[in-house]
Design an enzyme around this catalytic site. Structure first.
Site, PDB file in Angstrom:
ATOM      1  N   GLN A  98      -4.179   0.504 -15.292  1.00  0.00           N
ATOM      2  CA  GLN A  98      -4.587  -0.301 -14.052  1.00  0.00           C
ATOM      3  C   GLN A  98      -5.949  -0.426 -14.081  1.00  0.00           C
ATOM      4  O   GLN A  98      -6.632   0.624 -13.991  1.00  0.00           O
ATOM      5  CB  GLN A  98      -3.897   0.112 -12.960  1.00  0.00           C
ATOM      6  N   TYR A 178      -8.971  -4.086  -2.854  1.00  0.00           N
ATOM      7  CA  TYR A 178     -10.504  -3.807  -3.612  1.00  0.00           C
ATOM      8  C   TYR A 178     -10.952  -4.804  -4.151  1.00  0.00           C
ATOM      9  O   TYR A 178     -10.542  -6.174  -3.583  1.00  0.00           O
ATOM     10  CB  TYR A 178      -9.895  -2.945  -4.733  1.00  0.00           C
ATOM     11  N   ARG A 225      -1.504  -6.970 -10.330  1.00  0.00           N
ATOM     12  CA  ARG A 225      -0.795  -6.392  -9.004  1.00  0.00           C
ATOM     13  C   ARG A 225      -1.637  -7.092  -7.921  1.00  0.00           C
ATOM     14  O   ARG A 225      -2.892  -7.161  -7.650  1.00  0.00           O
ATOM     15  CB  ARG A 225      -1.238  -4.917  -9.151  1.00  0.00           C
ATOM     16  N   GLY A 316       6.582   4.861  -6.638  1.00  0.00           N
ATOM     17  CA  GLY A 316       5.413   5.571  -6.754  1.00  0.00           C
ATOM     18  C   GLY A 316       5.876   7.017  -6.640  1.00  0.00           C
ATOM     19  O   GLY A 316       6.051   7.805  -7.324  1.00  0.00           O
ATOM     20  N   ARG A 317       5.966   7.284  -5.337  1.00  0.00           N
ATOM     21  CA  ARG A 317       6.051   8.973  -4.666  1.00  0.00           C
ATOM     22  C   ARG A 317       7.311   9.442  -5.401  1.00  0.00           C
ATOM     23  O   ARG A 317       7.015  10.685  -5.842  1.00  0.00           O
ATOM     24  CB  ARG A 317       6.096   8.791  -3.076  1.00  0.00           C
TER      25      ARG A 317
END
Ligand SMILES: Cc1cc2nc3c(=O)[nH]c(=O)nc-3n(C[C@H](O)[C@H](O)[C@H](O)COP(=O)(O)O)c2cc1C
Length: 363
Positions: A98, A178, A225, A316-317
């Site tokens: 990424q 971002y 993304r 993810g987690r």
């Protein structure tokens, strides 16, 4: 309807299943942003994911402001990542990097005291992670038109470095507040030039960065993304559906290998959606594989595939505390709980010490 265990073609990459690992910053690099040996073990142990999306990786010194995160702009960084991609490939996996420019979220202490760059002279809310603890964010310097080629060059160059480092491809981080997201969404983009105002103008940096990466490595190895449905780090949009509809149509035209939508539910456990996820409404506007994220369990993921909302789900987690997450889903093995306290700490605790279920059973 496809099962989570059916393969999926993403441009040039064939994923053997549709249970993907979502990008997650873990802050296990060196202070100089070079990957470390424990990162090799961490990623190797998760090679059963249909596709690994790495933690966000800085495209340039200017773009990276997270302590102990890594980059892809020096030979040492490329060599460090090469060990990781080799290990994942040897274990039968696939891994995309990424690519990250944090824009205004870079604290000036990473930049020799210079301000970070962004679309406009805005300041992220709250406090930045720095090597001296949390510090208030700085007001960003708006990128001049003659500086944009530098940013695009850094995307291009780091994507080439990604291939040299052995990655299967690169995902552009255009989500979560971002730099590219700071251009996309109108809370952070107040420009009145060709990069601000209208939707085509706010999409311009995303389009140019995607073209720059695709030129370097092929559109079929490029992904993007996006985070359409909620505020992140002070970045939001007053009217997200038309913006992200146009984004997906533009990205369809570029023929990229995937789009991932990171959309927390309204009562999400990691970020909060301002609206329900827009994926259902966005799906018809992208002609390639669509990856869904946030707060999915395996049953919800299969239901999303059944409904045709997406083609794969990134988790993810669950992957943090279950290196063998894919096996656990297949076997119905209960998941091990994670520990938020070790998300960004250095060292192996909470990183490489979560055993696979088979190891636990044997032990
Ligand atoms: C520790 C941690 C680090 C993260 N770092 C990143 C990152 O580097 N890039 C990114 O796009 N998202 C990042 N995220 C967001 C995840 O990709 C994902 O959207 C989030 O964990 C929700 O998915 P989940 O419910 O499956 O955990 C991070 C999340 C966590 C928990």
């Amino acid at each position: 309807m496809p099962s989570l265990f059916d393969p999926l073609q993403l441009g040039a990459i064939t994923a053997p299943n549709r249970i993907f690992m979502a990008p997650m910053t873990r802050a296990r690099g060196t202070r100089d942003h070079v990957p470390t040996e424990i990162m090799v073990d961490y990623y190797r142990a998760r090679a059963d994911a249909g596709l690994i999306l790495t933690e966000a990786v800085g495209i340039s010194r200017e773009g990276l402001g997270w302590p102990y995160a890594t980059g892809l702009w020096t030979p040492e960084q490329i060599a460090g990542w090469r060990k990781i991609t080799d290990a994942v490939h040897d274990a039968g996996g696939r891994i995309m990097v990424q690519l990250w420019h944090m824009g205004r979220a870079v604290h000036s202490s990473f930049l020799g005291g210079q301000p970070p760059v962004s679309a406009s002279a805005t300041t992220a809310p709250g406090h930045a992670h720095t090597y001296d603890g949390r510090q208030p964010y700085d007001e960003a310097a708006p990128l001049r038109l003659d500086e944009i080629p530098r940013i695009l060059g850094d995307f291009h160059h780091s994507a080439r470095n990604a291939i040299e480092a052995g990655f299967d491809g690169a995902q552009i981080h255009a989500a979560n507040g971002y730099l590219i997201d700071q251009f996309l969404r109108d809370s952070a983009n107040h420009r009145d030039d060709a990069y601000g105002g209208s939707i085509p103008n706010r999409l311009r940096l995303l389009r140019e960065a995607t073209v720059a990466v695709a030129d370097a490595i092929g559109a079929d190895r490029t992904g993007v993304r996006l985070s359409p449905n909620g505020e992140t780090q002070g970045v939001r949009d007053s009217d997200p559906l038309p913006l992200f509809t146009a984004a997906l149509e533009m990205l369809s035209g570029l023929g990229i290998g995937h789009v991932e939508l990171r959309e927390p539910p309204v009562h999400g456990s990691f970020g909060v959606g301002e609206t329900a996820p827009l994926a259902d409404q966005l799906r018809p506007h992208f002609n390639g594989p669509l990856l869904l994220n946030s707060d999915f369990d395996a049953a919800q993921a299969q239901a999303a595939l059944d409904a045709g909302t997406g083609d794969a789900v990134t988790f993810g987690r669950p992957f943090i505390s279950n290196p063998d997450f894919v096996h656990r889903v297949r076997d119905g093995t209960p998941l091990a709980p994670g520990d938020v306290a070790t998300w960004f700490t250095q060292g192996s605790e909470g990183y490489t010490d979560y055993p696979a279920a088979t190891v636990q059973a044997a032990g």
